[in-house]
Design a protein around this motif. Sequence first.
Motif, PDB file in Angstrom:
ATOM      1  N   ASP A  42      14.570  -9.862 -22.275  1.00 14.38           N
ATOM      2  CA  ASP A  42      14.807  -9.726 -23.661  1.00 14.38           C
ATOM      3  C   ASP A  42      15.454 -11.395 -24.498  1.00 14.38           C
ATOM      4  OD1 ASP A  42      14.969  -6.894 -23.437  1.00 14.38           O
ATOM      5  OD2 ASP A  42      17.084  -6.481 -22.667  1.00 14.38           O
ATOM      6  N   GLU A  43      14.769 -11.231 -25.747  1.00 15.57           N
ATOM      7  CA  GLU A  43      15.715 -12.794 -26.023  1.00 15.57           C
ATOM      8  C   GLU A  43      16.386 -13.031 -25.642  1.00 15.57           C
ATOM      9  OE1 GLU A  43      15.128 -14.267 -30.172  1.00 15.57           O
ATOM     10  OE2 GLU A  43      12.182 -13.799 -30.015  1.00 15.57           O
ATOM     11  N   THR A  44      16.976 -13.947 -25.200  1.00 13.05           N
ATOM     12  CA  THR A  44      18.717 -14.769 -25.574  1.00 13.05           C
ATOM     13  C   THR A  44      18.626 -15.998 -24.618  1.00 13.05           C
ATOM     14  OG1 THR A  44      19.903 -15.183 -23.166  1.00 13.05           O
ATOM     15  CG2 THR A  44      18.047 -14.239 -22.935  1.00 13.05           C
ATOM     16  N   SER A  45      19.516 -16.288 -25.554  1.00  9.36           N
ATOM     17  CA  SER A  45      19.840 -18.026 -25.536  1.00  9.36           C
ATOM     18  C   SER A  45      19.975 -18.211 -24.264  1.00  9.36           C
ATOM     19  CB  SER A  45      20.569 -18.544 -26.800  1.00  9.36           C
ATOM     20  OG  SER A  45      22.494 -17.488 -25.853  1.00  9.36           O
ATOM     21  N   LEU A  46      20.603 -17.688 -23.501  1.00 10.56           N
ATOM     22  CA  LEU A  46      20.286 -17.971 -21.843  1.00 10.56           C
ATOM     23  C   LEU A  46      19.743 -19.206 -21.452  1.00 10.56           C
ATOM     24  CD1 LEU A  46      22.837 -15.125 -20.152  1.00 10.56           C
ATOM     25  CD2 LEU A  46      23.403 -17.599 -21.458  1.00 10.56           C
ATOM     26  N   ARG A  47      18.132 -18.909 -21.655  1.00 13.05           N
ATOM     27  CA  ARG A  47      17.125 -19.446 -21.440  1.00 13.05           C
ATOM     28  C   ARG A  47      17.339 -20.436 -21.866  1.00 13.05           C
ATOM     29  NH1 ARG A  47      13.908 -15.309 -18.587  1.00 13.05           N
ATOM     30  NH2 ARG A  47      14.318 -12.888 -20.161  1.00 13.05           N
ATOM     31  N   ASN A  48      18.081 -21.515 -22.564  1.00 18.19           N
ATOM     32  CA  ASN A  48      17.325 -22.794 -22.768  1.00 18.19           C
ATOM     33  C   ASN A  48      18.930 -23.320 -22.082  1.00 18.19           C
ATOM     34  OD1 ASN A  48      16.088 -21.289 -25.469  1.00 18.19           O
ATOM     35  ND2 ASN A  48      18.117 -21.415 -26.610  1.00 18.19           N
ATOM     36  N   PHE A  49      18.843 -22.969 -21.151  1.00 14.40           N
ATOM     37  CA  PHE A  49      20.261 -24.497 -19.975  1.00 14.40           C
ATOM     38  C   PHE A  49      19.698 -23.948 -19.072  1.00 14.40           C
ATOM     39  CE2 PHE A  49      22.752 -21.868 -22.988  1.00 14.40           C
ATOM     40  CZ  PHE A  49      23.925 -22.719 -23.214  1.00 14.40           C
ATOM     41  N   PRO A  50      18.592 -25.443 -18.679  1.00 20.11           N
ATOM     42  CA  PRO A  50      18.266 -25.942 -18.132  1.00 20.11           C
ATOM     43  C   PRO A  50      18.719 -25.350 -16.255  1.00 20.11           C
ATOM     44  CG  PRO A  50      18.764 -27.668 -18.759  1.00 20.11           C
ATOM     45  CD  PRO A  50      18.828 -26.595 -19.341  1.00 20.11           C
ATOM     46  N   GLU A  51      20.462 -25.988 -16.495  1.00 19.81           N
ATOM     47  CA  GLU A  51      21.468 -25.925 -15.010  1.00 19.81           C
ATOM     48  C   GLU A  51      22.503 -24.708 -15.954  1.00 19.81           C
ATOM     49  OE1 GLU A  51      20.981 -27.095 -12.065  1.00 19.81           O
ATOM     50  OE2 GLU A  51      19.398 -27.924 -12.664  1.00 19.81           O
ATOM     51  N   LEU A  52      22.250 -23.762 -15.951  1.00 24.27           N
ATOM     52  CA  LEU A  52      23.323 -22.391 -16.249  1.00 24.27           C
ATOM     53  C   LEU A  52      24.478 -22.647 -15.284  1.00 24.27           C
ATOM     54  CD1 LEU A  52      23.199 -19.830 -18.426  1.00 24.27           C
ATOM     55  CD2 LEU A  52      22.249 -18.265 -16.322  1.00 24.27           C
ATOM     56  N   THR A  53      25.308 -22.141 -16.309  1.00 30.68           N
ATOM     57  CA  THR A  53      26.438 -22.488 -15.793  1.00 30.68           C
ATOM     58  C   THR A  53      27.788 -20.757 -15.832  1.00 30.68           C
ATOM     59  OG1 THR A  53      27.822 -24.123 -17.682  1.00 30.68           O
ATOM     60  CG2 THR A  53      27.166 -25.129 -15.943  1.00 30.68           C
ATOM     61  N   ALA A  54      28.795 -20.906 -15.353  1.00 27.77           N
ATOM     62  CA  ALA A  54      28.551 -19.443 -15.722  1.00 27.77           C
ATOM     63  C   ALA A  54      29.763 -19.729 -17.434  1.00 27.77           C
ATOM     64  CB  ALA A  54      30.576 -18.940 -14.591  1.00 27.77           C
ATOM     65  N   LYS A  55      29.938 -21.115 -17.267  1.00 25.44           N
ATOM     66  CA  LYS A  55      31.032 -21.500 -18.569  1.00 25.44           C
ATOM     67  C   LYS A  55      29.630 -20.901 -19.372  1.00 25.44           C
ATOM     68  CE  LYS A  55      32.803 -24.629 -21.234  1.00 25.44           C
ATOM     69  NZ  LYS A  55      32.198 -24.787 -22.940  1.00 25.44           N
ATOM     70  N   ASP A  56      29.115 -21.712 -19.935  1.00 24.36           N
ATOM     71  CA  ASP A  56      27.390 -21.153 -20.312  1.00 24.36           C
ATOM     72  C   ASP A  56      27.943 -19.602 -21.028  1.00 24.36           C
ATOM     73  OD1 ASP A  56      26.849 -23.608 -20.934  1.00 24.36           O
ATOM     74  OD2 ASP A  56      25.009 -23.687 -18.403  1.00 24.36           O
ATOM     75  N   VAL A  57      27.465 -18.788 -19.970  1.00 23.56           N
ATOM     76  CA  VAL A  57      27.357 -17.388 -19.909  1.00 23.56           C
ATOM     77  C   VAL A  57      27.943 -17.289 -20.729  1.00 23.56           C
ATOM     78  CG1 VAL A  57      27.839 -14.728 -18.638  1.00 23.56           C
ATOM     79  CG2 VAL A  57      25.909 -16.562 -17.674  1.00 23.56           C
ATOM     80  N   PHE A  58      29.049 -17.293 -20.597  1.00 23.43           N
ATOM     81  CA  PHE A  58      30.658 -16.764 -21.556  1.00 23.43           C
ATOM     82  C   PHE A  58      30.606 -17.522 -22.703  1.00 23.43           C
ATOM     83  CE2 PHE A  58      32.134 -15.946 -17.412  1.00 23.43           C
ATOM     84  CZ  PHE A  58      32.852 -14.740 -17.710  1.00 23.43           C
ATOM     85  N   ASP A  59      30.079 -18.541 -23.061  1.00 25.83           N
ATOM     86  CA  ASP A  59      30.186 -19.113 -24.205  1.00 25.83           C
ATOM     87  C   ASP A  59      28.670 -18.525 -25.424  1.00 25.83           C
ATOM     88  OD1 ASP A  59      31.774 -20.910 -23.859  1.00 25.83           O
ATOM     89  OD2 ASP A  59      30.794 -22.438 -23.237  1.00 25.83           O
ATOM     90  N   GLU A  60      28.065 -18.396 -24.733  1.00 25.47           N
ATOM     91  CA  GLU A  60      26.577 -17.399 -25.422  1.00 25.47           C
ATOM     92  C   GLU A  60      27.248 -15.946 -25.807  1.00 25.47           C
ATOM     93  OE1 GLU A  60      24.130 -18.896 -26.928  1.00 25.47           O
ATOM     94  OE2 GLU A  60      25.606 -20.648 -25.845  1.00 25.47           O
ATOM     95  N   ALA A  61      28.093 -15.529 -24.568  1.00 22.13           N
ATOM     96  CA  ALA A  61      29.055 -13.766 -24.733  1.00 22.13           C
ATOM     97  C   ALA A  61      29.596 -13.723 -25.914  1.00 22.13           C
ATOM     98  CB  ALA A  61      29.291 -13.221 -23.466  1.00 22.13           C
ATOM     99  N   LYS A  62      30.601 -15.012 -26.380  1.00 23.68           N
ATOM    100  CA  LYS A  62      31.593 -15.301 -27.260  1.00 23.68           C
ATOM    101  C   LYS A  62      30.540 -15.299 -28.267  1.00 23.68           C
ATOM    102  CE  LYS A  62      34.683 -17.239 -24.421  1.00 23.68           C
ATOM    103  NZ  LYS A  62      35.326 -18.720 -23.950  1.00 23.68           N
ATOM    104  N   SER A  63      29.550 -15.989 -28.252  1.00 25.24           N
ATOM    105  CA  SER A  63      28.893 -16.211 -29.451  1.00 25.24           C
ATOM    106  C   SER A  63      27.420 -14.740 -30.006  1.00 25.24           C
ATOM    107  CB  SER A  63      27.481 -17.662 -29.446  1.00 25.24           C
ATOM    108  OG  SER A  63      28.336 -18.482 -29.489  1.00 25.24           O
ATOM    109  N   GLY A  64      27.969 -13.805 -28.986  1.00 21.60           N
ATOM    110  CA  GLY A  64      27.444 -12.459 -29.543  1.00 21.60           C
ATOM    111  C   GLY A  64      25.872 -12.585 -29.145  1.00 21.60           C
TER     112      GLY A  64
END
Length: 312
Positions: free
Chosen positions: A205-227
């Motif tokens: 599935d397409e997701t902006s989460l793949r754009n983070f080389p060092e993914l964090t929990a904050k990134d997951v919530f921030d991207e969820a808030k962006s839809g």
Amino acid sequence: MKKYAFGIDVGGTTCKIGFFETNGKLIDKWEIKTNTENNGAAILSDIAQAVDNKLAQEGISKDDVQGVGIGVPGPVKSNGVVNRCVNLGWGIVNVEEELGNLTGLKVKAGNDANVAALGEMWQGAAKGCKDVIMVTLGTGVGGGIIVDGKVVAGFNGAGGEIGHITVNHDEIEACNCGQYGCLEQYTSATGIVRVAKRKLAKTNDETSLRNFPELTAKDVFDEAKSGDAVALGLVDEVCGILGSTLSNIACVVDPEVVVIGGGVSKAGSILIESIQKHFVETSFHACRNTKFVPAGLGNDAGMYGCVQMLLD
């Protein structure tokens, strides 16, 4: 006549020290380094030195000090004996006796998550409540349970260790505690990233989460808030695990309020509301109106709770 007290929250990197009036007013706070060299042998003497220095600086006699409350990252028995604090290098240490001898003051010791819960009940988000569950979502998952104003510490001091409730019997990776499928493996900051990486490896599935080389929990919530749909699915999954686990705990202790703290709680309403939704879906009918609130005292909760222990 004013009375004073110290609240000391010992962490793996720093010891947070608060100097209080016993009415709950924080006069001053500062940190000292936690010296974990030589199995943490110098930690208590460093704390005693900091206490003595502060009293000398303020010109306050030890007769006017109610005592020292100390929270540590490990199980604490009712006699003040700590049974292994891995992060500090401690084995079995009688914290109350040792720090009492070093300071000449009354000392009360407790588990760090339990004292954070006491702090929130005394001067924080759960003020006015006597039945409280506190969940701290950080590197791990900590918990503190208060029933009728008293911490549920248990026989071994391990009461409230909700991070190590088994929530998945099919887990193949071990938790830091050595067991498999612990709540901490899914809902801590590191756990959320682990769940996200597993999901990303399994889906195209397409997701902006793949754009983070060092993914964090904050990134997951921030991207969820962006839809982002995948991020929203992850938040729902993680909050579903935590919400249903809390509904099981509620069947035993029936809290008036659940306080959510720790670094992950900074995600705010998207986190709290999703946990509450899943809690309501899975809880016993009499517990469904339990309130969910973000912690109010931040990193100071432990210091406040340490002082509250002394006032009992």
